[in-house]
Design an enzyme around this catalytic site. Structure first.
Site, PDB file in Angstrom:
ATOM      1  N   ASN A  41       0.873  -1.180   0.000  1.00  0.00           N
ATOM      2  CA  ASN A  41       0.000   0.000   0.000  1.00  0.00           C
ATOM      3  C   ASN A  41       0.907   1.225   0.000  1.00  0.00           C
ATOM      4  OD1 ASN A  41      -1.809   2.035   0.526  1.00  0.00           O
ATOM      5  ND2 ASN A  41      -2.303   1.366   2.609  1.00  0.00           N
ATOM      6  N   TRP A  42       1.045   1.811  -1.173  1.00  0.00           N
ATOM      7  CA  TRP A  42       1.987   2.941  -1.307  1.00  0.00           C
ATOM      8  C   TRP A  42       1.471   4.217  -0.653  1.00  0.00           C
ATOM      9  CZ3 TRP A  42       3.999   2.799  -7.096  1.00  0.00           C
ATOM     10  CH2 TRP A  42       4.674   1.584  -7.312  1.00  0.00           C
ATOM     11  N   LYS A  43       0.174   4.248  -0.357  1.00  0.00           N
ATOM     12  CA  LYS A  43      -0.450   5.472   0.191  1.00  0.00           C
ATOM     13  C   LYS A  43      -0.152   6.654  -0.730  1.00  0.00           C
ATOM     14  CE  LYS A  43      -0.179   3.323   4.672  1.00  0.00           C
ATOM     15  NZ  LYS A  43      -0.121   3.441   6.105  1.00  0.00           N
ATOM     16  N   HIS A  78      -9.491   1.270   4.747  1.00  0.00           N
ATOM     17  CA  HIS A  78      -8.228   1.486   5.461  1.00  0.00           C
ATOM     18  C   HIS A  78      -8.462   2.464   6.603  1.00  0.00           C
ATOM     19  CE1 HIS A  78      -4.174   2.743   6.388  1.00  0.00           C
ATOM     20  NE2 HIS A  78      -3.779   1.613   5.842  1.00  0.00           N
ATOM     21  N   GLU A 105      -6.870   4.887   7.609  1.00  0.00           N
ATOM     22  CA  GLU A 105      -6.653   6.302   7.258  1.00  0.00           C
ATOM     23  C   GLU A 105      -7.871   6.863   6.529  1.00  0.00           C
ATOM     24  OE1 GLU A 105      -2.839   5.681   5.400  1.00  0.00           O
ATOM     25  OE2 GLU A 105      -2.010   5.212   7.371  1.00  0.00           O
ATOM     26  N   GLU A 120      -5.505  -4.805  10.584  1.00  0.00           N
ATOM     27  CA  GLU A 120      -4.491  -3.775  10.787  1.00  0.00           C
ATOM     28  C   GLU A 120      -4.801  -2.976  12.051  1.00  0.00           C
ATOM     29  OE1 GLU A 120      -2.390  -2.587   6.908  1.00  0.00           O
ATOM     30  OE2 GLU A 120      -4.200  -1.392   7.038  1.00  0.00           O
ATOM     31  N   GLY A 141       2.400   2.405  10.785  1.00  0.00           N
ATOM     32  CA  GLY A 141       3.394   3.461  10.656  1.00  0.00           C
ATOM     33  C   GLY A 141       4.094   3.840  11.951  1.00  0.00           C
ATOM     34  N   SER A 181       3.218  -1.955  10.430  1.00  0.00           N
ATOM     35  CA  SER A 181       4.656  -2.028  10.737  1.00  0.00           C
ATOM     36  C   SER A 181       5.274  -3.386  10.414  1.00  0.00           C
ATOM     37  CB  SER A 181       4.924  -1.639  12.192  1.00  0.00           C
ATOM     38  OG  SER A 181       4.566  -0.281  12.398  1.00  0.00           O
ATOM     39  N   GLY A 220       2.824  -1.038   4.313  1.00  0.00           N
ATOM     40  CA  GLY A 220       2.881   0.376   3.947  1.00  0.00           C
ATOM     41  C   GLY A 220       4.320   0.808   3.716  1.00  0.00           C
ATOM     42  N   GLY A 221       4.916   1.380   4.752  1.00  0.00           N
ATOM     43  CA  GLY A 221       6.264   1.945   4.644  1.00  0.00           C
ATOM     44  C   GLY A 221       7.283   1.033   3.975  1.00  0.00           C
TER      45      GLY A 221
HETATM   46  P1  PGA Z   1       2.743   0.409   7.646  1.00  0.00           P
HETATM   47  O1  PGA Z   1       1.288   0.606   6.986  1.00  0.00           O
HETATM   48  O2  PGA Z   1       3.287  -0.876   7.096  1.00  0.00           O
HETATM   49  O3  PGA Z   1       3.531   1.607   7.193  1.00  0.00           O
HETATM   50  O4  PGA Z   1       2.552   0.351   9.105  1.00  0.00           O
HETATM   51  C1  PGA Z   1       0.453  -0.487   6.766  1.00  0.00           C
HETATM   52  C2  PGA Z   1      -0.857  -0.003   6.197  1.00  0.00           C
HETATM   53  O5  PGA Z   1      -1.315   1.077   6.581  1.00  0.00           O
HETATM   54  O6  PGA Z   1      -1.445  -0.680   5.355  1.00  0.00           O
END
Ligand code: PGA
Length: 246
Positions: free
Chosen positions: A8-10, A95, A97, A165, A171, A209, A230-231
């Site tokens: 997930n590149w966001k 998600h 977010e 999640e 993050g 994470s 994500g990251g």
């Molecule tokens: P993260 O994000 O790996 O940066 O914690 C995961 C996500 O939000 O899907």
């Protein structure tokens, strides 16, 4: 079942950065099958450029969100129909977010998921508790509510993936213990099995994470069938190391 590792590149990666990232992933993937399905979810504007680059490769393309309607007066939104038309096979919905920044609730998320499925996409429905909810020992009931209300009734193991999640793990570098992950995944598996004839076959991803250092242990947990990353999905070495940890 073959695990899925989804990136997930966001809101990250300009076109040149996206190109470098997928070129690196394709190079690795051409040399070795990591034993999992690989998915990248770029921001909307990068979907076509990235799609052109990964065409004919085993790496799948997905969106990060979609609207529940096919078309219409919805400034700034993108429909599941459009994502499918742009070559996506997957879309993430719900998600945390989106839930937090765009006030999305389970009812809306279910309608997006339904639209995605109707358009032939595989939907990744995200669920997870906040730290406050975990501390109040509400994790299982919160997740149960989200799964019950956000996974639509046209879901099957083929068209739906559920991603657990924990909001507090996203993050932050924090992750639940292996026992905590196992407990929630077991609960989700039980819920899906009770509601859907092929409920046991749904892929359940862990997200929050995940990194090359913890992936192997997390991916070995029962009922964890992959990761939503994500990251660590923004670096070729990290994402590839997670893929080869399955
Ligand atoms: P993260 O994000 O790996 O940066 O914690 C995961 C996500 O939000 O899907």
């Amino acid at each position: 079942m073959r695990p899925l590792i989804a990136g997930n590149w966001k809101m990250n990666n300009l076109r040149s950065e996206a190109a470098t990232l997928v070129a690196g992933l394709m190079e690795q993937r051409a040399e070795q099958d990591p034993g999992c399905d690989m998915l990248v979810c770029p921001p909307f504007v990068s979907i076509r450029p990235v799609g052109d680059l990964i065409e004919n490769s085993p790496i799948a393309l997905g969106g990060q969100d979609c609207h529940s309607e096919t078309a219409g007066a919805h400034t700034g939104d993108v429909s599941a129909t459009m994502l499918a038309d742009a070559g996506c096979e997957f879309v993430i919905v719900g998600h945390s977010e989106r839930r937090a920044n765009h006030h999305e609730n389970d009812e809306l998320i279910a309608s997006k998921a339904k639209a995605a499925i109707s358009n032939g996409l595989t939907v990744v429905v995200c669920v997870g508790e906040t730290l406050e909810q975990r501390n109040a020992e509400k994790t299982l009931s919160i997740v149960e509510n989200q799964v019950t209300n956000a996974v639509p009734d046209n879901a099957t193991a083929k068209n739906t993936v559920v991603a657990y999640e924990p909001v507090w793990a996203i993050g932050t570098g924090l992750t639940p213990t292996i026992e905590q992950i196992a407990e929630v995944h077991d609960h989700i598996c039980g819920l899906l099995t009770a509601s859907f004839t092929d409920g046991e076959e749904f892929r359940l991803l862990y997200g929050g994470s995940m990194n090359p250092g913890n992936a192997r242990e997390i991916l070995a947990v029962e009922n964890v069938n992959g990761g939503l990353v994500g990251g660590a999905s923004l670096k070729v070495e990290d994402f590839w190391a997670i893929c080869t940890s399955v």
